[in-house]
Write a protein that holds these residues in place. Sequence first.
Motif, PDB file in Angstrom:
ATOM      1  N   TYR A 184       0.842  -1.196   0.000  1.00  0.00           N
ATOM      2  CA  TYR A 184       0.000   0.000   0.000  1.00  0.00           C
ATOM      3  C   TYR A 184       0.879   1.248   0.000  1.00  0.00           C
ATOM      4  O   TYR A 184       0.632   2.203  -0.738  1.00  0.00           O
ATOM      5  N   GLU A 185       1.891   1.257   0.841  1.00  0.00           N
ATOM      6  CA  GLU A 185       2.764   2.431   0.941  1.00  0.00           C
ATOM      7  C   GLU A 185       3.535   2.646  -0.358  1.00  0.00           C
ATOM      8  O   GLU A 185       3.633   3.770  -0.851  1.00  0.00           O
ATOM      9  N   GLY A 190      -5.434  27.694  -1.049  1.00  0.00           N
ATOM     10  CA  GLY A 190      -6.194  28.127   0.115  1.00  0.00           C
ATOM     11  C   GLY A 190      -5.301  28.428   1.309  1.00  0.00           C
ATOM     12  O   GLY A 190      -4.323  29.173   1.210  1.00  0.00           O
ATOM     13  N   LYS A 191      -5.629  27.813   2.470  1.00  0.00           N
ATOM     14  CA  LYS A 191      -4.885  28.089   3.697  1.00  0.00           C
ATOM     15  C   LYS A 191      -3.625  27.239   3.840  1.00  0.00           C
ATOM     16  O   LYS A 191      -2.836  27.461   4.761  1.00  0.00           O
ATOM     17  N   ALA A 192      -3.457  26.281   2.943  1.00  0.00           N
ATOM     18  CA  ALA A 192      -2.288  25.406   3.053  1.00  0.00           C
ATOM     19  C   ALA A 192      -1.018  26.194   2.734  1.00  0.00           C
ATOM     20  O   ALA A 192      -0.927  26.863   1.707  1.00  0.00           O
ATOM     21  N   LYS A 193      -0.022  26.111   3.618  1.00  0.00           N
ATOM     22  CA  LYS A 193       1.222  26.846   3.428  1.00  0.00           C
ATOM     23  C   LYS A 193       2.192  26.100   2.524  1.00  0.00           C
ATOM     24  O   LYS A 193       3.062  26.707   1.904  1.00  0.00           O
ATOM     25  N   LYS A 194       2.083  24.785   2.478  1.00  0.00           N
ATOM     26  CA  LYS A 194       2.999  24.003   1.651  1.00  0.00           C
ATOM     27  C   LYS A 194       2.307  22.714   1.229  1.00  0.00           C
ATOM     28  O   LYS A 194       1.302  22.312   1.830  1.00  0.00           O
ATOM     29  N   PRO A 195       2.823  22.084   0.183  1.00  0.00           N
ATOM     30  CA  PRO A 195       2.196  20.829  -0.272  1.00  0.00           C
ATOM     31  C   PRO A 195       2.240  19.760   0.814  1.00  0.00           C
ATOM     32  O   PRO A 195       3.168  19.684   1.600  1.00  0.00           O
ATOM     33  N   TYR A 196       1.217  18.947   0.872  1.00  0.00           N
ATOM     34  CA  TYR A 196       1.210  17.819   1.794  1.00  0.00           C
ATOM     35  C   TYR A 196       0.485  16.662   1.135  1.00  0.00           C
ATOM     36  O   TYR A 196      -0.255  16.833   0.177  1.00  0.00           O
ATOM     37  N   TYR A 197       0.710  15.495   1.674  1.00  0.00           N
ATOM     38  CA  TYR A 197       0.038  14.304   1.137  1.00  0.00           C
ATOM     39  C   TYR A 197      -0.250  13.387   2.310  1.00  0.00           C
ATOM     40  O   TYR A 197       0.655  12.831   2.914  1.00  0.00           O
ATOM     41  N   LYS A 198      -1.510  13.268   2.657  1.00  0.00           N
ATOM     42  CA  LYS A 198      -1.893  12.448   3.793  1.00  0.00           C
ATOM     43  C   LYS A 198      -2.300  11.076   3.312  1.00  0.00           C
ATOM     44  O   LYS A 198      -3.195  10.932   2.491  1.00  0.00           O
ATOM     45  N   ARG A 199      -1.645  10.038   3.831  1.00  0.00           N
ATOM     46  CA  ARG A 199      -1.920   8.672   3.401  1.00  0.00           C
ATOM     47  C   ARG A 199      -2.884   8.003   4.378  1.00  0.00           C
ATOM     48  O   ARG A 199      -2.696   8.057   5.576  1.00  0.00           O
ATOM     49  N   HIS A 200      -3.882   7.352   3.832  1.00  0.00           N
ATOM     50  CA  HIS A 200      -4.860   6.643   4.662  1.00  0.00           C
ATOM     51  C   HIS A 200      -4.535   5.168   4.810  1.00  0.00           C
ATOM     52  O   HIS A 200      -4.976   4.529   5.747  1.00  0.00           O
ATOM     53  N   PHE A 201      -3.787   4.589   3.858  1.00  0.00           N
ATOM     54  CA  PHE A 201      -3.664   3.139   3.801  1.00  0.00           C
ATOM     55  C   PHE A 201      -2.233   2.652   3.968  1.00  0.00           C
ATOM     56  O   PHE A 201      -1.930   1.525   3.642  1.00  0.00           O
ATOM     57  N   SER A 202      -1.330   3.492   4.448  1.00  0.00           N
ATOM     58  CA  SER A 202       0.077   3.122   4.451  1.00  0.00           C
ATOM     59  C   SER A 202       0.613   2.678   5.797  1.00  0.00           C
ATOM     60  O   SER A 202       1.763   2.302   5.898  1.00  0.00           O
ATOM     61  N   THR A 203      -0.170   2.747   6.832  1.00  0.00           N
ATOM     62  CA  THR A 203       0.337   2.371   8.159  1.00  0.00           C
ATOM     63  C   THR A 203       0.143   0.882   8.390  1.00  0.00           C
ATOM     64  O   THR A 203      -0.908   0.319   8.092  1.00  0.00           O
TER      65      THR A 203
END
Length: 261
Positions: free
Chosen positions: A90-91, A213-226
């Motif tokens: 997944y990761e 929008g309000k995001a200061k920098k790019p991000y990527y939140k993973r739901h299935f990688s833990t």
Amino acid sequence: MSVNKYRAQQLNKHISIKTPYNKHKRTKKWYGTEDPSKLPPFNWIETAKIYNHNYEKVPIEWLLDSANILVLYFSMRDSDRSDNIMSQFYEFYENARFKNLPIEVINIPMDETREDMCISYAEQANWFTLLFGDPIIITLQYKHGVTSVPHLVVTRPDGSMVSSHGILDLDEFGRNALIAWLSVAVHTKQSKKLSKETKMYGPKWNYLNAGVGKAKKPYYKRHFSTGGHTPSTVLDVNDVNTLVEKALKAEEKQDKEDHNI
């Protein structure tokens, strides 16, 4: 016993798959060969019925246009190796999609009940699936000699083989296995922007946010990688019933379409 044979035995300590009533016994006469890698391309995908997490049908043309390789994930509820190899995959997969690499995964459910299939698929990343009981499932099982799950088969979109034992590749190369698969398939597809493909993949991903929008920098939140991700413990009875109901409606709609052909 050779090291390779011992290693193969250890790796196959997953969940064995039993053929119902032994009606589809594999034979050399049926296969023509016992080595699946030597079989001619089996272009099953062009007539397949592929669905996303909303149990909405995905156009095959769109799927083929977005992928250089297709990973067939033969799955069953609560089946993973003791080292959580699928959680690792997944990761690797999500990092590949973060880079927009042309790879898609199709779930091939081997579950014995529709409920188990729905729960299993709900736990998976944003890839696609065949419906429960699709006749092509048993054909793919025997075509690729799948006797235990989890099992990964990697093909080109035309069905030609890239790797018949994807999990062994992950053991040997880790995340570089995906690059090896793509190098064999040759990179030819144009990258798609995932943020514009939410209808195809479903709503569960948080995509790369490029400072909008309000995001200061790019991000990527993973739901299935833990590694400890166990969504089945979160699903309540109503959630499961909703999933099963969606799957049944998709199956009924598909049956009507097949009947009208």
